[in-house]
Design a protein around this motif. Structure first.
Motif: not given
Length: 448
Positions: A145, A150, A152, A154, A166, A190, A192-194, A207, A212-213
């Motif tokens: 991060r 970014r 998020k 995944l 996450e 959701t 913080t995460s995909r 996704e 943003d991942v």
């Protein structure tokens, strides 16, 4: 094809037999009133019989409980003892180091050797240490991060990366949602995460397109929801998509280390930016590590505002302690070698082939999955291809029946699912004993 009434009766019979043959374990459990859940850690209540067995000793691939019963151990601490219990080489290294100090907050020469060996096995070039894979994942996520800016991360639906907040995200009716049972979530997952299903490149593309991942964190093959293997081209597609969207790829090899001495990363020629690993590398002593590419290391080094030394949120006092590093070096140098993995995989193949013969003999719509030294039988055929499919294939009563039946006859599987792991100390005779007793358990279940 399963008579549920008969299954229920057999499960009750086996649980009663378990209670009768394990009075000391039952007594220990009953008196542990000052332990939350009566166990040292609440996941120890994941057992099929109503109370856990209590450990007296373990050597190699054999475990003895406090009631004096010996077991062939295919659980092996859910990978933590993949090197075998109480390896003489690891025990010797640990005893030697402990006599000379374990936790001095100073590096030892062994650490550089371990870092070089992990690079040789997994490719990424800069390593740091933790005590658990949960922390290795958590700290790597913070770094990624930071370096991307970014927010998020995944994950695959029904993945397992320890208790990383996450990661507790799943696909529900085509949408992202919190995994059932999540305890004390700091926020809606959701935020913080995909999430995308494993083996679903279209879902992953969709996704990642949000931009943003910071990273895709994944096991090269799912394990803790049951073994789910990659379809042809899937892992190559993941790498292509992460590069397309400027997203880093983290391979969590904590369980997929069973694929070989360099895990699935080496076996399948993968090229992650980050690798995390835990449990097995310490030979029974708490140890974990995360490795990053030279590119990421340089970017982090250039970010002078990051506090990577004191209170920046990465690291712990006991991480990289001399004892854990000594155990890791002994395990990697002398125990979990390429030669050992070859023997372990051959035994896992023998296990899988024996189980498949029983399945075929009884005409069951089940399957067997294997990942190197690890094998598992599934109550579905063909084997599930996503985490959600794997979760839906579970049958709690059937799983409990098989676990208790086998435990009552001296065989332990991993408490989660029907998974068996081989160690350097596991023998063909132990594998064949499982095949025979598994076959008997199925015969009893199907008896008219």
């Amino acid at each position: 094809m399963i008579d549920r009434d008969r299954l229920g009766a057999l499960l009750r019979r086996e649980r009663a037999a378990f209670a009768d043959r394990n009075p000391r374990s039952a007594q220990e459990y009953a008196k542990a009133t000052h332990l939350f859940g009566r166990v040292p850690m609440t996941w120890m209540n994941k057992n099929a019989a109503g109370f856990p067995l209590y450990l007296a000793k373990a050597r190699g691939a054999t475990l003895t409980d406090v009631d004096g019963h010996d077991y062939t151990d295919f659980c092996l601490g859910d990978t933590a003892a993949m090197a075998g219990h109480a390896s003489e080489i690891v025990a010797g290294a640990v005893q030697h180091q402990f006599k000379d100090g374990a936790c001095a907050m100073l590096p030892t020469p062994d650490a550089a050797w371990v870092g070089e060996e992990l690079t040789r096995r997994f490719g990424v070039s800069q390593w740091s240490f933790a005590l658990t894979a949960t922390d290795a994942n958590r700290w790597a996520i913070r770094l990624l991060r930071a370096v991307t800016g970014r927010p998020k991360i995944l994950f695959n639906s029904y993945c397992y990366h320890g208790s990383v907040d996450e990661s507790l995200i799943v696909v529900k009716d085509g949408r992202a949602g919190e995994r059932e049972g999540n305890v004390g979530a700091p926020c809606d997952v959701t935020v913080t995460s995909r999430v995308a299903e494993y083996n679903d490149l279209e879902g992953l593309d969709r996704e990642l397109a949000h931009g943003d991942v910071a990273a895709v964190v994944m096991e090269p093959a799912l394990t803790n929801i049951g073994i789910v293997l990659p379809e042809p081209g899937y892992l190559e597609g993941v790498r292509e998509l992460t590069r397309k969207y400027g997203t880093y790829l983290l391979n969590d090899e904590t369980h997929t280390f069973s694929a070989g001495p360099g895990g699935a990363t080496a076996r399948w020629g993968l090229q992650p930016d980050v690798v995390t690993i835990g449990k097995a590398i310490g030979g029974g002593i708490p140890a974990a590590a995360y490795g990053i590419s030279q590119e990421i290391a340089q970017k982090l080094d250039d970010m002078k505002d990051l506090d990577l030394v004191d209170m920046g949120g990465v690291g712990g006092t006991l991480a990289g302690n001399a004892l854990s590093i000594a155990a890791t070096r002994a395990t990697l140098e002398h125990v979990l070698t390429g030669e050992a993995f070859a023997r372990m995989e051959a035994l896992a193949s023998r296990f899988a082939e024996g189980v498949q013969r029983v399945i075929d003999t009884h005409g069951l719509p089940w399957s067997v999955s294997q990942l190197g030294a690890r094998a598992e039988y599934r109550f579905a055929s063909p084997a599930p291809r996503t985490g959600t499919e794997s979760a839906n294939a579970a049958d709690a009563d059937l799983e409990d029946y098989l676990h208790v039946y086998l435990a009552n006859r001296g065989i332990l599987l991993t408490p989660f699912h029907n998974m068996a792991l081989m160690s350097p100390a596991t023998t063909a005779a132990q594998v064949d004993e499982h095949t025979q007793k598994f076959g008997t358990a199925i015969s009893e279940l199907q008896r008219a």
